[in-house]
Design a protein around this motif. Structure first.
Motif, PDB file in Angstrom:
ATOM      1  N   MET A 141     -42.056 -36.168  16.501  1.00 17.51           N
ATOM      2  CA  MET A 141     -41.179 -35.030  16.236  1.00 17.51           C
ATOM      3  C   MET A 141     -41.984 -33.737  16.275  1.00 17.51           C
ATOM      4  SD  MET A 141     -38.540 -36.449  13.410  1.00 17.51           S
ATOM      5  CE  MET A 141     -37.109 -35.577  13.970  1.00 17.51           C
ATOM      6  N   ARG A 142     -41.292 -32.658  16.634  1.00 15.08           N
ATOM      7  CA  ARG A 142     -41.924 -31.340  16.736  1.00 15.08           C
ATOM      8  C   ARG A 142     -41.568 -30.506  15.510  1.00 15.08           C
ATOM      9  NH1 ARG A 142     -40.018 -26.840  20.954  1.00 15.08           N
ATOM     10  NH2 ARG A 142     -41.092 -25.098  19.988  1.00 15.08           N
ATOM     11  N   ALA A 143     -42.573 -29.952  14.846  1.00 10.76           N
ATOM     12  CA  ALA A 143     -42.357 -29.125  13.660  1.00 10.76           C
ATOM     13  C   ALA A 143     -41.834 -27.756  14.073  1.00 10.76           C
ATOM     14  CB  ALA A 143     -43.657 -28.972  12.889  1.00 10.76           C
ATOM     15  N   HIS A 144     -40.693 -27.347  13.506  1.00  9.96           N
ATOM     16  CA  HIS A 144     -40.128 -26.031  13.779  1.00  9.96           C
ATOM     17  C   HIS A 144     -40.387 -25.056  12.632  1.00  9.96           C
ATOM     18  CE1 HIS A 144     -38.022 -26.526  17.604  1.00  9.96           C
ATOM     19  NE2 HIS A 144     -38.050 -27.799  17.266  1.00  9.96           N
ATOM     20  N   ARG A 145     -40.528 -25.576  11.451  1.00 12.88           N
ATOM     21  CA  ARG A 145     -40.885 -24.743  10.300  1.00 12.88           C
ATOM     22  C   ARG A 145     -41.635 -25.627   9.310  1.00 12.88           C
ATOM     23  NH1 ARG A 145     -38.698 -20.065   7.049  1.00 12.88           N
ATOM     24  NH2 ARG A 145     -39.283 -20.555   4.922  1.00 12.88           N
ATOM     25  N   ILE A 146     -42.742 -25.098   8.814  1.00  7.32           N
ATOM     26  CA  ILE A 146     -43.552 -25.823   7.833  1.00  7.32           C
ATOM     27  C   ILE A 146     -43.661 -24.947   6.597  1.00  7.32           C
ATOM     28  CG2 ILE A 146     -45.780 -26.866   7.329  1.00  7.32           C
ATOM     29  CD1 ILE A 146     -46.198 -27.122  10.373  1.00  7.32           C
ATOM     30  N   ASP A 147     -43.122 -25.437   5.481  1.00  3.39           N
ATOM     31  CA  ASP A 147     -43.268 -24.753   4.196  1.00  3.39           C
ATOM     32  C   ASP A 147     -44.440 -25.403   3.472  1.00  3.39           C
ATOM     33  OD1 ASP A 147     -41.023 -23.039   4.470  1.00  3.39           O
ATOM     34  OD2 ASP A 147     -39.699 -24.694   3.896  1.00  3.39           O
ATOM     35  N   ASN A 148     -45.516 -24.646   3.283  1.00  2.00           N
ATOM     36  CA  ASN A 148     -46.671 -25.150   2.558  1.00  2.00           C
ATOM     37  C   ASN A 148     -46.414 -24.878   1.084  1.00  2.00           C
ATOM     38  OD1 ASN A 148     -49.144 -25.696   1.377  1.00  2.00           O
ATOM     39  ND2 ASN A 148     -50.291 -25.014   3.189  1.00  2.00           N
ATOM     40  N   LEU A 149     -46.036 -25.913   0.338  1.00  6.17           N
ATOM     41  CA  LEU A 149     -45.685 -25.771  -1.063  1.00  6.17           C
ATOM     42  C   LEU A 149     -46.915 -25.550  -1.943  1.00  6.17           C
ATOM     43  CD1 LEU A 149     -43.052 -28.645  -1.131  1.00  6.17           C
ATOM     44  CD2 LEU A 149     -42.653 -26.210  -0.749  1.00  6.17           C
ATOM     45  N   THR A 150     -48.081 -25.917  -1.441  1.00  2.00           N
ATOM     46  CA  THR A 150     -49.308 -25.743  -2.207  1.00  2.00           C
ATOM     47  C   THR A 150     -49.680 -24.268  -2.330  1.00  2.00           C
ATOM     48  OG1 THR A 150     -50.086 -27.906  -1.486  1.00  2.00           O
ATOM     49  CG2 THR A 150     -51.750 -26.395  -2.363  1.00  2.00           C
ATOM     50  N   ILE A 151     -49.594 -23.527  -1.235  1.00  2.00           N
ATOM     51  CA  ILE A 151     -49.986 -22.113  -1.269  1.00  2.00           C
ATOM     52  C   ILE A 151     -48.793 -21.168  -1.233  1.00  2.00           C
ATOM     53  CG2 ILE A 151     -52.256 -22.529  -0.282  1.00  2.00           C
ATOM     54  CD1 ILE A 151     -51.169 -21.534   2.411  1.00  2.00           C
ATOM     55  N   GLY A 152     -47.586 -21.712  -1.090  1.00  2.00           N
ATOM     56  CA  GLY A 152     -46.385 -20.894  -1.128  1.00  2.00           C
ATOM     57  C   GLY A 152     -46.154 -20.057   0.119  1.00  2.00           C
ATOM     58  N   ARG A 153     -46.587 -20.534   1.268  1.00  3.21           N
ATOM     59  CA  ARG A 153     -46.370 -19.824   2.527  1.00  3.21           C
ATOM     60  C   ARG A 153     -45.667 -20.742   3.504  1.00  3.21           C
ATOM     61  NH1 ARG A 153     -51.806 -17.410   4.596  1.00  3.21           N
ATOM     62  NH2 ARG A 153     -50.383 -16.294   5.948  1.00  3.21           N
ATOM     63  N   PHE A 154     -45.082 -20.136   4.547  1.00  5.70           N
ATOM     64  CA  PHE A 154     -44.453 -20.951   5.578  1.00  5.70           C
ATOM     65  C   PHE A 154     -45.014 -20.572   6.940  1.00  5.70           C
ATOM     66  CE2 PHE A 154     -41.775 -17.224   5.487  1.00  5.70           C
ATOM     67  CZ  PHE A 154     -41.480 -16.999   6.823  1.00  5.70           C
ATOM     68  N   VAL A 155     -44.944 -21.530   7.861  1.00  5.92           N
ATOM     69  CA  VAL A 155     -45.414 -21.349   9.227  1.00  5.92           C
ATOM     70  C   VAL A 155     -44.249 -21.665  10.146  1.00  5.92           C
ATOM     71  CG1 VAL A 155     -47.041 -22.164  10.978  1.00  5.92           C
ATOM     72  CG2 VAL A 155     -47.751 -22.069   8.591  1.00  5.92           C
ATOM     73  N   THR A 156     -43.988 -20.768  11.086  1.00  4.23           N
ATOM     74  CA  THR A 156     -42.986 -21.014  12.115  1.00  4.23           C
ATOM     75  C   THR A 156     -43.717 -20.989  13.457  1.00  4.23           C
ATOM     76  OG1 THR A 156     -41.348 -19.890  10.766  1.00  4.23           O
ATOM     77  CG2 THR A 156     -40.760 -20.290  13.051  1.00  4.23           C
ATOM     78  N   PRO A 157     -44.130 -22.143  13.966  1.00  2.00           N
ATOM     79  CA  PRO A 157     -44.901 -22.163  15.217  1.00  2.00           C
ATOM     80  C   PRO A 157     -44.056 -21.710  16.405  1.00  2.00           C
ATOM     81  CG  PRO A 157     -44.853 -24.338  14.173  1.00  2.00           C
ATOM     82  CD  PRO A 157     -43.924 -23.460  13.420  1.00  2.00           C
ATOM     83  N   ARG A 158     -44.687 -20.980  17.294  1.00  2.00           N
ATOM     84  CA  ARG A 158     -44.040 -20.513  18.525  1.00  2.00           C
ATOM     85  C   ARG A 158     -44.874 -20.965  19.712  1.00  2.00           C
ATOM     86  NH1 ARG A 158     -39.668 -19.221  16.214  1.00  2.00           N
ATOM     87  NH2 ARG A 158     -39.562 -17.360  14.947  1.00  2.00           N
TER      88      ARG A 158
END
Length: 192
Positions: A141-158
């Protein structure tokens, strides 16, 4: 003493096997990042029909521009020099495989397409990943949004697409060329 939950070698977990039938197209995965593999390049393929259509429209526009330049005594502009095979290759992007141990204890592989900062995600981070099934049967599966709960940030890969590869020059020239061809064909049809 080694941590029994730490997994260093994930080669025996089914990498490269086809996903089971009937899996959902979308999933939300919550768990802990176990391993982030090295990134590698992958290309977005451009269909032959689309590449030929774009190049045909570009050729018409360039021929007409060269004729106009010849009539006006000016120098004709140079094109970008991309041929059929260059357009067919498509853009290259980075793929980073990530292994996650979900809340049920299962290992799930997802791919991040595009650049992934080393600070955005690390092993042992708790994450919530919105992922979608890819077209290839053997692709995770391809990640479209990653919420990093440890540091409280999110990544939206493009990642680049076919249109970012072709845009703006060749597509605009192709549209102009196709419009001119349609106008000439319409004039010939009406003049019959």
């Amino acid at each position: 003493m080694a941590d029994p939950d730490y997994v260093d070698d994930l080669d025996d977990l089914g990498v490269g096997l086809s996903p089971a039938r009937g899996l959902p197209r979308r999933a939300e995965i919550t768990g802990e990042v176990v391993k982030i593999e090295d990134a590698y390049p992958r290309r977005v393929a451009v269909g032959a029909a689309l590449a030929v259509a774009v190049l045909a429209g570009v050729a018409v526009t360039r021929v007409l521009a060269a004729l106009l330049a010849m009539v006006l005594g000016a120098k004709a502009g140079a094109g970008d020099g991309r041929g059929l095979w260059t357009l067919r290759k498509g853009p290259e992007f980075r793929v980073t495989p990530i292994w996650i141990r979900d809340t049920d204890g299962f290992f799930v592989e997802v791919e991040v397409h595009g650049y992934l900062s080393g600070r955005a995600l690390r092993p042992n981070d708790l994450v919530r990943v919105a992922a979608r099934r890819q077209d290839g049967r053997r692709l995770p599966m391809r990640a479209h949004r990653i919420d990093n709960l440890t540091i409280g940030r999110f990544v939206t890969p493009r990642r680049p697409t076919v249109w970012t590869h072709l845009w703006p020059g060749p597509v605009i020239q192709a549209v102009i060329g196709m419009a001119i061809l349609a106008a000439v064909a319409g004039a010939l049809w009406v003049g019959r």
